[in-house]
Design a protein around this motif. Structure first.
Motif, short mmCIF file in Angstrom:
data_model
loop_
_atom_site.label_atom_id
_atom_site.label_comp_id
_atom_site.label_asym_id
_atom_site.label_seq_id
_atom_site.Cartn_x
_atom_site.Cartn_y
_atom_site.Cartn_z
N ALA A 207 0.87 -1.22 -0.05
CA ALA A 207 0.08 0.17 -0.05
C ALA A 207 0.80 1.22 -0.14
O ALA A 207 1.96 1.12 0.64
CB ALA A 207 -0.86 -0.04 1.31
N ALA A 208 0.35 2.22 -0.77
CA ALA A 208 1.19 3.48 -0.77
C ALA A 208 0.20 4.78 -1.00
O ALA A 208 -0.93 4.73 -1.13
CB ALA A 208 2.13 3.62 -1.98
N ARG A 209 0.38 5.97 -0.34
CA ARG A 209 -0.51 7.05 -0.21
C ARG A 209 -0.17 7.74 -1.50
O ARG A 209 0.71 7.87 -2.37
CB ARG A 209 -0.02 8.09 0.87
N GLY A 210 -1.23 8.46 -2.10
CA GLY A 210 -1.37 9.33 -3.18
C GLY A 210 -1.89 10.50 -2.88
O GLY A 210 -2.08 10.90 -1.34
N PRO A 211 -2.19 11.45 -3.85
CA PRO A 211 -2.55 12.66 -3.49
C PRO A 211 -4.22 12.97 -2.73
O PRO A 211 -4.99 11.99 -3.09
CB PRO A 211 -2.79 13.50 -4.80
N SER A 212 -4.24 13.74 -1.92
CA SER A 212 -5.51 14.20 -1.24
C SER A 212 -6.20 12.76 -0.42
O SER A 212 -7.46 12.65 -0.88
CB SER A 212 -6.59 14.70 -2.38
N GLY A 213 -5.35 11.97 0.18
CA GLY A 213 -5.93 10.95 0.91
C GLY A 213 -6.32 9.82 -0.12
O GLY A 213 -6.76 8.68 0.35
N THR A 214 -5.83 9.76 -1.16
CA THR A 214 -5.80 8.60 -2.12
C THR A 214 -4.86 7.61 -1.67
O THR A 214 -3.90 7.53 -1.05
CB THR A 214 -5.36 8.84 -3.58
N THR A 215 -5.26 6.30 -1.84
CA THR A 215 -4.49 5.08 -1.35
C THR A 215 -4.49 4.46 -2.64
O THR A 215 -5.22 3.97 -3.28
CB THR A 215 -5.20 4.22 -0.16
N HIS A 216 -3.05 3.77 -2.82
CA HIS A 216 -2.93 2.76 -3.96
C HIS A 216 -2.50 1.34 -3.36
O HIS A 216 -1.79 1.22 -2.31
CB HIS A 216 -1.76 3.06 -5.01
N LEU A 217 -3.12 0.19 -3.91
CA LEU A 217 -2.80 -0.93 -3.44
C LEU A 217 -2.37 -1.73 -4.65
O LEU A 217 -3.00 -1.82 -5.67
CB LEU A 217 -4.11 -1.77 -2.91
N ILE A 218 -1.18 -2.81 -4.19
CA ILE A 218 -1.02 -3.74 -5.19
C ILE A 218 -1.08 -5.46 -4.54
O ILE A 218 -0.77 -5.18 -3.33
CB ILE A 218 0.62 -3.56 -5.75
N LEU A 219 -1.83 -6.18 -5.13
CA LEU A 219 -2.47 -7.14 -4.39
C LEU A 219 -1.85 -8.42 -5.44
O LEU A 219 -2.01 -8.37 -6.64
CB LEU A 219 -3.78 -7.34 -4.32
N ARG A 220 -1.37 -9.63 -4.51
CA ARG A 220 -1.06 -10.89 -5.11
C ARG A 220 -2.02 -11.72 -4.52
O ARG A 220 -2.32 -11.80 -3.69
CB ARG A 220 0.19 -11.06 -4.94
N HIS A 221 -2.93 -12.47 -5.49
CA HIS A 221 -3.91 -13.22 -5.11
C HIS A 221 -3.51 -14.88 -5.29
O HIS A 221 -2.71 -15.24 -5.85
CB HIS A 221 -5.24 -13.08 -6.11
N THR A 222 -4.47 -15.60 -4.75
CA THR A 222 -4.09 -16.95 -4.71
C THR A 222 -4.18 -17.93 -5.93
O THR A 222 -3.57 -18.69 -6.05
CB THR A 222 -5.02 -17.64 -3.59
N SER A 223 -4.88 -17.21 -6.81
CA SER A 223 -5.03 -17.94 -8.25
C SER A 223 -3.46 -17.51 -8.97
O SER A 223 -3.47 -18.07 -10.15
CB SER A 223 -6.12 -16.94 -9.05
N GLY A 224 -2.83 -16.65 -8.50
CA GLY A 224 -1.54 -16.40 -9.25
C GLY A 224 -1.81 -14.92 -10.02
O GLY A 224 -0.78 -14.34 -10.40
#
Length: 308
Positions: A207-224
Motif C-alpha cells: 500500500a502507498a499514499r497518493g494525493p488528497s488522501g488517495t490510497t494505492h494497493l498492489i495485491l497478489r492473489h491465490t490464483s496467481g
C-alpha cells in the motif's frame, strides 16, 4: 409458515440509524420490500428517529432501552451507523438472537470485527455485509460470470469519489469517521469484494499514499493473478468515477453500470432472508467482513508507515 394464508411471514427488520444513508437508501428499501416488515427505527436523536419512522409508517425508538425494545420487536436489524458504533451494537443484536444486515466496513479494528463474527457464529444468526456490487443485479451477475470463466492474469480497480473536492455539497462529507478513515475504508471494501471472488484471496498486499488522501494497493492473489487498486474520496470532480477491469486468457472485461444503491440494498435484504431460510451462510457474511477489516488494517498500517 402461515398455513392459513399459505405464505411466509415477513421478516421483521429494525433499522439502527437515521442519517442520509438510512433516509435515502435503507428505510425506503426496507419499507417497500414485500417480504419485510420495517419493525422500527432507532436513532440517537429522538426527533430524527420520529421523522424517519413516521415517513415509513413504523415506530421510533431512542436511548439504551430503545435499542433493547427494537431488538425484541425484530427478527433482524439493519445498520446505518459509523462502523465502530455498528460493531458493538451488532454483537448486542446477535446475542439477542437478531440476524445482521451490516454496512461496510463492519469495524475499523480487527478486534471489533472479530467480536462481531464470533457473536454471530455463537448465536447462530445469519449475517450479510452490504458491499454494493455484490448485490446489485447487474454487477453480481457479472462477478459470478468472471469467477466461473477463470484464467485471469491481472485486474485493475479504481474507485474515486469527489466527496471532499472543492464545492462538494454531499451530506456524506459531514461524516466524521469517513473523513478520518478516507477512501481506503469507505470504498475499499467495495473493490475488494469484487476482486477476491474472481481472483482468489489476497496473499500479499502493498500500500502507498497518493494525493488528497488517495490510497494505492498492489495485491497478489491465490490464483496467481495480481491486481492494482486506487481508492479515494478527494479527487477533482472530473477525475471521479468507478472502473473495474479484468484481463486474461479470453481478453478484457469491465464491470457494467448498476441501478443505484437502493436496488442493491434490496438484493442484500433478499440475501439475508435466504440465509435465514436455508441456514447457508452468504459469501459476504460477518466472517468476510472480518477479513476485509484485516486487509484494510494491513493496508492502512503500511501506508501510514511511509508518511511517518
Amino acid at each position: 409458515m402461515d398455513s392459513a394464508a399459505g405464505t411466509t411471514a415477513p421478516l421483521r427488520i429494525g433499522l439502527l440509524g437515521t442519517g442520509p444513508w438510512a433516509r435515502d437508501t435503507q428505510a425506503p428499501a426496507l419499507a417497500a420490500h414485500r417480504g419485510v416488515e420495517l419493525s422500527g427505527v432507532w436513532g440517537r436523536r429522538a426527533e430524527a428517529a420520529d421523522a424517519l419512522a413516521t415517513a415509513h409508517g413504523t415506530r421510533s425508538y431512542t436511548g439504551e432501552t430503545g435499542i433493547d425494545a427494537l431488538l425484541e420487536a425484530s427478527d433482524a436489524v439493519a445498520f446505518a451507523l459509523p462502523p465502530d458504533v455498528q460493531a458493538p451494537l451488532a454483537v448486542r443484536a446477535a446475542e439477542a438472537g437478531c440476524h445482521l444486515l451490516m454496512d461496510k466496513p463492519v469495524a475499523t479494528t480487527v478486534q471489533g470485527a472479530r467480536a462481531v463474527a464470533a457473536a454471530a457464529e455463537t448465536a447462530g444468526v445469519a449475517s450479510v455485509v452490504f458491499c454494493t456490487l455484490r448485490f446489485a443485479p447487474e454487477t453480481s451477475a457479472w462477478i459470478a460470470e468472471q469467477a466461473a470463466v477463470g484464467g485471469w492474469f491481472t485486474a485493475r480497480a479504481q474507485w474515486l469519489g469527489s466527496l471532499y473536492a472543492e464545492g462538494s455539497t454531499s451530506e456524506y462529507a459531514d461524516s466524521p469517521w469517513r473523513r478520518e478513515k478516507g477512501g481506503l475504508w469507505d470504498v475499499g471494501p467495495h473493490a475488494l469484494s469484487v476482486l477476491i471472488p474472481v481472483l482468489g484471496d489476497v496473499e500479499h498486499l502493498t500500500a502507498a499514499r497518493g494525493p488528497s488522501g488517495t490510497t494505492h494497493l498492489i495485491l497478489r492473489h491465490t490464483s496467481g493473478a495480481s491486481s492494482t487498486v486506487t481508492l479515494g474520496l478527494g479527487a477533482p470532480p472530473g477525475a471521479a468515477g468507478v472502473e473495474i477491469e479484468f484481463r486474461g486468457e479470453r481478453g478484457t472485461t469491465s464491470a457494467p453500470g448498476w441501478d443505484g444503491a437502493r436496488t442493491a440494498f434490496r438484493g442484500a435484504v433478499d440475501a439475508l432472508a435466504e440465509a435465514v431460510r436455508t441456514g447457508v451462510p452468504h459469501a459476504c457474511d460477518a466472517r468476510f467482513g472480518l477479513h476485509l477489516t484485516e486487509l484494510l488494517v494491513a493496508a492502512e498500517t503500511q501506508a501510514q508507515a511511509q508518511t511517518d
